[in-house]
Write a protein that holds these residues in place. Structure first.
Motif, mmCIF file in Angstrom:
data_model
loop_
_atom_site.group_PDB
_atom_site.id
_atom_site.type_symbol
_atom_site.label_atom_id
_atom_site.label_comp_id
_atom_site.label_asym_id
_atom_site.label_seq_id
_atom_site.Cartn_x
_atom_site.Cartn_y
_atom_site.Cartn_z
ATOM 1 N N GLY A 253 5.338 -0.356 -6.320
ATOM 2 C CA GLY A 253 5.412 -0.123 -4.607
ATOM 3 C C GLY A 253 3.879 0.413 -5.169
ATOM 4 O O GLY A 253 3.664 0.534 -6.134
ATOM 5 N N GLU A 254 2.804 0.894 -4.020
ATOM 6 C CA GLU A 254 1.274 1.579 -4.112
ATOM 7 C C GLU A 254 1.429 2.329 -4.462
ATOM 8 O O GLU A 254 2.012 3.441 -3.829
ATOM 9 C CB GLU A 254 0.320 1.402 -2.962
ATOM 10 N N VAL A 255 0.653 2.972 -5.099
ATOM 11 C CA VAL A 255 -0.049 3.992 -6.331
ATOM 12 C C VAL A 255 -1.262 4.769 -5.222
ATOM 13 O O VAL A 255 -1.840 3.619 -5.731
ATOM 14 C CB VAL A 255 1.285 4.486 -7.302
ATOM 15 N N ILE A 256 -0.742 5.657 -4.821
ATOM 16 C CA ILE A 256 -2.584 6.487 -5.025
ATOM 17 C C ILE A 256 -2.943 7.549 -5.661
ATOM 18 O O ILE A 256 -2.034 8.555 -5.445
ATOM 19 C CB ILE A 256 -3.312 6.717 -3.419
ATOM 20 N N ASP A 257 -2.735 7.390 -6.482
ATOM 21 C CA ASP A 257 -3.620 8.664 -8.239
ATOM 22 C C ASP A 257 -4.172 9.420 -7.989
ATOM 23 O O ASP A 257 -5.560 9.735 -7.286
ATOM 24 C CB ASP A 257 -3.990 7.455 -8.836
ATOM 25 N N ALA A 258 -3.988 11.299 -7.343
ATOM 26 C CA ALA A 258 -4.432 12.044 -6.977
ATOM 27 C C ALA A 258 -3.893 13.463 -7.469
ATOM 28 O O ALA A 258 -3.173 13.263 -8.116
ATOM 29 C CB ALA A 258 -4.146 11.977 -5.485
ATOM 30 N N ALA A 270 -7.548 8.029 -6.140
ATOM 31 C CA ALA A 270 -8.394 6.705 -6.559
ATOM 32 C C ALA A 270 -7.997 5.667 -6.025
ATOM 33 O O ALA A 270 -7.056 5.571 -5.720
ATOM 34 C CB ALA A 270 -7.851 6.415 -8.289
ATOM 35 N N ALA A 271 -8.643 4.990 -4.949
ATOM 36 C CA ALA A 271 -8.480 4.145 -3.706
ATOM 37 C C ALA A 271 -9.003 2.734 -4.408
ATOM 38 O O ALA A 271 -10.665 2.945 -4.911
ATOM 39 C CB ALA A 271 -9.081 4.468 -2.427
ATOM 40 N N THR A 272 -9.142 1.547 -3.476
ATOM 41 C CA THR A 272 -10.652 0.786 -3.297
ATOM 42 C C THR A 272 -10.467 0.123 -1.489
ATOM 43 O O THR A 272 -9.983 0.810 -1.205
ATOM 44 C CB THR A 272 -9.935 -0.676 -4.270
ATOM 45 N N ALA A 273 -11.652 0.035 -1.065
ATOM 46 C CA ALA A 273 -11.990 -0.587 -0.130
ATOM 47 C C ALA A 273 -12.461 -1.781 0.127
ATOM 48 O O ALA A 273 -11.994 -2.626 1.385
ATOM 49 C CB ALA A 273 -13.929 0.135 0.713
ATOM 50 N N LYS A 274 -11.777 -2.958 -1.144
ATOM 51 C CA LYS A 274 -12.207 -4.174 -0.650
ATOM 52 C C LYS A 274 -11.449 -4.750 -1.464
ATOM 53 O O LYS A 274 -10.769 -5.469 -1.722
ATOM 54 C CB LYS A 274 -13.535 -4.285 -1.735
ATOM 55 N N ARG A 275 -9.954 -4.269 -1.442
ATOM 56 C CA ARG A 275 -8.973 -5.649 -1.352
ATOM 57 C C ARG A 275 -8.488 -6.435 -1.149
ATOM 58 O O ARG A 275 -8.066 -7.959 -1.419
ATOM 59 C CB ARG A 275 -7.115 -4.321 -2.002
ATOM 60 N N ASP A 276 -8.899 -6.948 -0.082
ATOM 61 C CA ASP A 276 -9.134 -8.192 1.514
ATOM 62 C C ASP A 276 -9.578 -9.313 0.217
ATOM 63 O O ASP A 276 -10.170 -10.191 0.354
ATOM 64 C CB ASP A 276 -9.620 -7.720 2.139
ATOM 65 N N THR A 277 -10.656 -8.897 -0.514
ATOM 66 C CA THR A 277 -11.410 -9.979 -1.258
ATOM 67 C C THR A 277 -11.183 -10.885 -2.300
ATOM 68 O O THR A 277 -11.683 -10.904 -2.863
ATOM 69 C CB THR A 277 -12.669 -9.108 -1.733
ATOM 70 N N ALA A 278 -9.684 -9.520 -2.429
ATOM 71 C CA ALA A 278 -8.932 -10.396 -3.931
ATOM 72 C C ALA A 278 -8.790 -11.982 -4.100
ATOM 73 O O ALA A 278 -8.821 -12.386 -5.510
ATOM 74 C CB ALA A 278 -7.663 -10.036 -4.035
ATOM 75 N N ALA A 279 -8.762 -12.858 -3.083
ATOM 76 C CA ALA A 279 -8.568 -14.178 -3.205
ATOM 77 C C ALA A 279 -9.705 -14.481 -3.956
ATOM 78 O O ALA A 279 -9.408 -15.827 -3.975
ATOM 79 C CB ALA A 279 -8.475 -14.667 -1.510
ATOM 80 N N ASN A 284 -12.650 -3.418 -7.488
ATOM 81 C CA ASN A 284 -12.862 -2.357 -7.956
ATOM 82 C C ASN A 284 -12.106 -1.195 -7.288
ATOM 83 O O ASN A 284 -11.777 -0.661 -5.775
ATOM 84 C CB ASN A 284 -13.972 -1.941 -8.825
ATOM 85 N N THR A 285 -11.366 -0.413 -8.371
ATOM 86 C CA THR A 285 -10.829 0.932 -7.514
ATOM 87 C C THR A 285 -12.011 1.864 -7.976
ATOM 88 O O THR A 285 -12.631 1.708 -9.312
ATOM 89 C CB THR A 285 -9.808 1.588 -8.242
ATOM 90 N N HIS A 286 -12.469 2.940 -7.232
ATOM 91 C CA HIS A 286 -13.331 3.604 -7.460
ATOM 92 C C HIS A 286 -12.940 5.211 -7.092
ATOM 93 O O HIS A 286 -11.507 5.618 -6.728
ATOM 94 C CB HIS A 286 -14.730 4.207 -6.674
ATOM 95 N N LEU A 287 -13.097 6.545 -7.780
ATOM 96 C CA LEU A 287 -12.939 8.088 -6.948
ATOM 97 C C LEU A 287 -13.727 8.081 -5.923
ATOM 98 O O LEU A 287 -14.660 8.344 -5.747
ATOM 99 C CB LEU A 287 -13.339 8.649 -8.854
ATOM 100 N N TYR A 288 -12.743 9.226 -5.037
ATOM 101 C CA TYR A 288 -13.680 9.535 -4.016
ATOM 102 C C TYR A 288 -12.583 10.983 -4.444
ATOM 103 O O TYR A 288 -11.784 11.815 -4.877
ATOM 104 C CB TYR A 288 -12.814 9.278 -3.374
ATOM 105 N N ALA A 309 -9.165 4.803 -12.623
ATOM 106 C CA ALA A 309 -7.702 5.395 -11.922
ATOM 107 C C ALA A 309 -6.930 6.906 -12.556
ATOM 108 O O ALA A 309 -7.752 7.194 -14.116
ATOM 109 C CB ALA A 309 -6.511 4.291 -12.511
ATOM 110 N N ARG A 310 -5.824 7.661 -12.349
ATOM 111 C CA ARG A 310 -5.886 8.716 -13.019
ATOM 112 C C ARG A 310 -6.458 9.948 -13.317
ATOM 113 O O ARG A 310 -6.668 10.114 -14.474
ATOM 114 C CB ARG A 310 -4.724 7.979 -14.210
ATOM 115 N N PRO A 311 -7.051 10.489 -11.978
ATOM 116 C CA PRO A 311 -8.132 11.033 -12.102
ATOM 117 C C PRO A 311 -7.493 12.033 -13.024
ATOM 118 O O PRO A 311 -6.707 13.141 -12.593
ATOM 119 C CB PRO A 311 -8.582 11.659 -10.964
#
Length: 312
Positions: A253-258, A270-279, A284-288, A309-311
């Protein structure tokens, strides 16, 4: 099939069975691995010996280094008869032998010790639960595990706040839902549909051989008080509302490393705001960082083309 091919298949199967048996015997503590009567007559290894051998999970050490908790699965040919429970053992073996902590058929996962090494949080689906919830077991004082969360969307991946007075965890919620009542309403609407078609308005739609569900992972915080309500740190946030929001995809499944900040005032994830561009492009995933007390919007901490990832 040629004689050579049949022989190769036989030896490969035999090697696999022996390897599994060796792993089960090596991984199990002596008190578990040698639970069979020593006087039992020796016999050739059978399928039952291999398949029904107890399987020991990875140990999770307590912060003070004194204890380790691990799962022990008691397999069965019928999955509904399989049992999985938590055991605890002293790290230096000077105390009592390993003992069983839980006695339920449900599987406990995502183990997390409190920093004072007195309590253990985990995710499990027990009698009366429709989905996994967070349970807390007082290891120091004993007793039964207490149900901590009661979200219709379930809960997993608990993380104790440094002072032990709150838990951070993940739950998959419907986009736009601001609270659990909204999630229940949307779920009821989906259940009442007369069709089973999947409708996607973005990309991606699958992760390898699994369809991606509509619900997305959010971070929740709940204080360690009777009747406390869980608060969604990403509800209404512009980041989570974007079509490209997502965590790290895994086979389960989908994981949010926190993780909590050391002062307990914020959560780094860690998350991404651009997963819809994968096609058509790499994303990239960034830290928030999400402030807990103020409830403000998450703020991006990293930039550039690297993945985070995995902060810790």
């Amino acid at each position: 099939m040629s004689r050579c091919s049949r022989a190769h298949g036989f030896f490969r199967l035999r090697f696999s069975l022996l390897s599994l048996l060796s792993f089960a015997l090596l991984a199990a503590p002596p008190e578990i691995a040698l639970a069979q009567p020593q006087s039992a007559a020796r016999h050739a290894i059978t399928h039952e010996d291999v398949w029904l051998a107890k399987r020991v999970g990875a140990p999770v050490p307590s912060p003070d280094g004194r204890w380790a908790v691990f799962s022990v699965i008691e397999p069965a040919y019928d999955e509904k008869d399989q049992v999985s429970d938590l055991w605890i053992a002293a790290a230096d073996k000077s105390a009592a032998p390993p003992r069983r902590l839980t006695f339920s058929k449900g599987v406990e996962s995502d183990l997390a010790w409190s920093l004072d090494s007195r309590r253990l949080a985990f995710s499990a689906k027990r009698e009366g639960d429709e989905v996994n919830q967070i349970y807390v077991l007082n290891v120091a004082d004993g007793g039964e595990a207490v149900k901590f969360t009661a979200l219709s969307t379930g809960a997993r991946s608990p993380r104790w706040r440094p002072d032990g007075k709150a838990l951070l965890f993940v739950s998959n919620v419907y986009p736009g839902a601001m609270d659990d009542a909204a999630n229940q309403k949307i779920a009821a609407e989906r259940k009442s549909r007369k069709y089973k078609a999947r409708v996607y308005e973005g990309f991606p739609v699958r992760y390898w051989d699994k369809w991606l569900e509509e619900a997305q992972p959010h971070l929740f915080v709940q204080s360690d008080e009777p009747g406390a309500q869980a608060r969604d740190l990403l509800a209404g946030a512009e980041l989570a509302a974007g079509r490209g929001f997502g965590g790290r995809q895994t086979d389960t499944g989908e994981v949010i490393d926190a993780v909590w900040t050391p002062d307990g005032l914020g959560v780094i994830f860690a998350a991404t705001a651009k997963r819809d561009t994968a096609a058509y492009a790499r994303y990239n995933t960034h830290l928030y960082v999400a402030p807990v007390a103020s409830g403000g919007a998450p703020r991006q901490l990293t930039e550039g083309a690297d993945n985070f990832a995995r902060p810790r």
